[in-house]
Design an enzyme around this catalytic site. Structure first.
Site, PDB file in Angstrom:
ATOM      1  N   ASN A 102      44.273  40.909 -15.533  1.00  0.00           N
ATOM      2  CA  ASN A 102      44.009  41.105 -14.098  1.00  0.00           C
ATOM      3  C   ASN A 102      43.954  42.758 -13.890  1.00  0.00           C
ATOM      4  OD1 ASN A 102      44.197  41.442 -11.102  1.00  0.00           O
ATOM      5  ND2 ASN A 102      45.768  40.084 -10.858  1.00  0.00           N
ATOM      6  N   GLU A 148      39.275  40.211 -12.774  1.00  0.00           N
ATOM      7  CA  GLU A 148      39.886  39.558 -13.602  1.00  0.00           C
ATOM      8  C   GLU A 148      38.926  39.151 -14.946  1.00  0.00           C
ATOM      9  OE1 GLU A 148      42.822  36.503 -12.725  1.00  0.00           O
ATOM     10  OE2 GLU A 148      41.978  36.620 -10.740  1.00  0.00           O
ATOM     11  N   THR A 164      43.608  35.652 -18.132  1.00  0.00           N
ATOM     12  CA  THR A 164      42.716  36.624 -17.867  1.00  0.00           C
ATOM     13  C   THR A 164      43.560  38.090 -17.632  1.00  0.00           C
ATOM     14  OG1 THR A 164      43.410  36.273 -15.413  1.00  0.00           O
ATOM     15  CG2 THR A 164      41.206  35.106 -16.508  1.00  0.00           C
TER      16      THR A 164
END
Length: 321
Positions: free
Chosen positions: A214, A260, A212
């Site tokens: 962030n 995220e 992901t």
């Protein structure tokens, strides 16, 4: 579109213009009505259209600590306003000293001496000047003295969002805080966006097979309620379908609240250090703590499938018109 910060940035040879003034946080559909009317009247009169807004939000200066969550940072707000055909945006630094400017003095210093307003377009509840003493009637009264007209238009739009309440930035913030990003999208006329720089996190998503981005969000950002959402990750001019997580990672007892975004079906993305935007389309579920990593992975796979389908359906509907 020209962008000015402070009255000193306005060109000295600036001529007559059509002006609208407001915080315009979010540039929602009600704001779009007023700004659109400002542009239309400017074209009719053959002069530029100018939007005047403030930084920081006036409430933060008048009542420190009360800064509302922002629906759009200033650069994003300028982009949205530019898309409506405005010729210039004037951002006035809102200081304690500026907040004490009497309404009549505000008109002279901003509208008359600098922007040479020919017409001012506002909503019915517009207030300005020290202690918000000025209203549209006072604005009209001064127009007779300083040779400008005032047009008051109804900015209120209603729909299903918020149970039929008039669309407003306040209502939009409430819906975002509740996780009703679909309702917020109805008011805004587009998905709610959260922006920031991609920073290194705990890398747990990568370890689980779902790397992901962030996002370190900008100060005062209006962030949706904790949960999992469908939407898009915008990076490098590309909008990638995404499954988005907001909140603390309860599975691993984390305490830091994060945003995220997992770019669906994308491999090898390296976005560290980039400024990105996360657009929220739909709420999928709340945050949960699972009995096992296997159960977590099964749910994450389902989240991704649902997000992929929702984004594809939305994009197909937009394409179909």
């Amino acid at each position: 579109m020209q962008r000015w910060r402070g009255l000193e940035d306005i060109p000295q040879d600036w001529g007559r213009s059509v002006v609208t003034i407001g915080s315009y946080d979010g540039v929602h559909r009600g704001h779009q009505l007023i700004i659109g009317r400002t542009v239309d009247r400017a074209r009719d009169l053959g002069v530029p259209a100018v939007v005047v807004t403030f930084d920081p939000h006036p409430s933060e200066v008048v009542r420190p600590g009360s800064h509302p969550p922002l629906l759009a940072p200033h650069h994003r707000r300028a982009e949205l306003i530019a898309g409506l055909g405005v010729d210039a945006v004037l951002v006035l630094p809102f200081t304690a000293e500026f907040s004490k400017l009497p309404a009549a003095e505000f008109v002279v210093k901003v509208l008359v001496d600098k922007l040479h307003a020919k017409l001012v377009v506002e909503g019915p509840n517009f207030r300005f000047g020290h202690r918000a003493a000025g209203d549209v009637d006072f604005l009209k009264e001064l127009g007779g003295t300083y040779d400008y007209d005032v047009e008051v238009i109804d900015l209120y739009v209603t729909g299903e969002a918020g149970g039929g309440l008039p669309f407003s930035s306040t209502l939009t913030r409430r819906l975002v805080a509740e996780g009703d990003v679909a309702g917020a999208m109805e008011i805004l006329g587009r998905p709610h966006r959260v922006e920031g720089e991609v920073v290194r996190g705990a890398q747990r998503g990568r370890e689980l097979g779902y790397p992901t981005a962030n996002v370190e969000t900008l100060p005062h950002t209006a962030i949706p309620a904790d949960g999992v959402y469908a939407g898009w990750l915008n990076a490098g001019g590309e909008a990638m379908p995404a499954a988005i997580s907001v909140g603390t990672n309860v599975q691993f007892d984390a305490t830091e609240r994060t945003v995220e975004a997992y770019a669906i079906d994308r491999v090898g993305l390296d976005l560290y250090g980039q400024h990105v935007g996360v657009d929220f389309l739909a709420y999928l579920r709340g945050m949960e703590k699972f009995d096992s990593i296997e159960a977590l992975l099964e749910c994450m796979a389902n989240d991704v499938d649902r997000a992929r389908a929702l984004v594809a359906a939305h994009e197909a509907a937009v394409t179909a018109g």
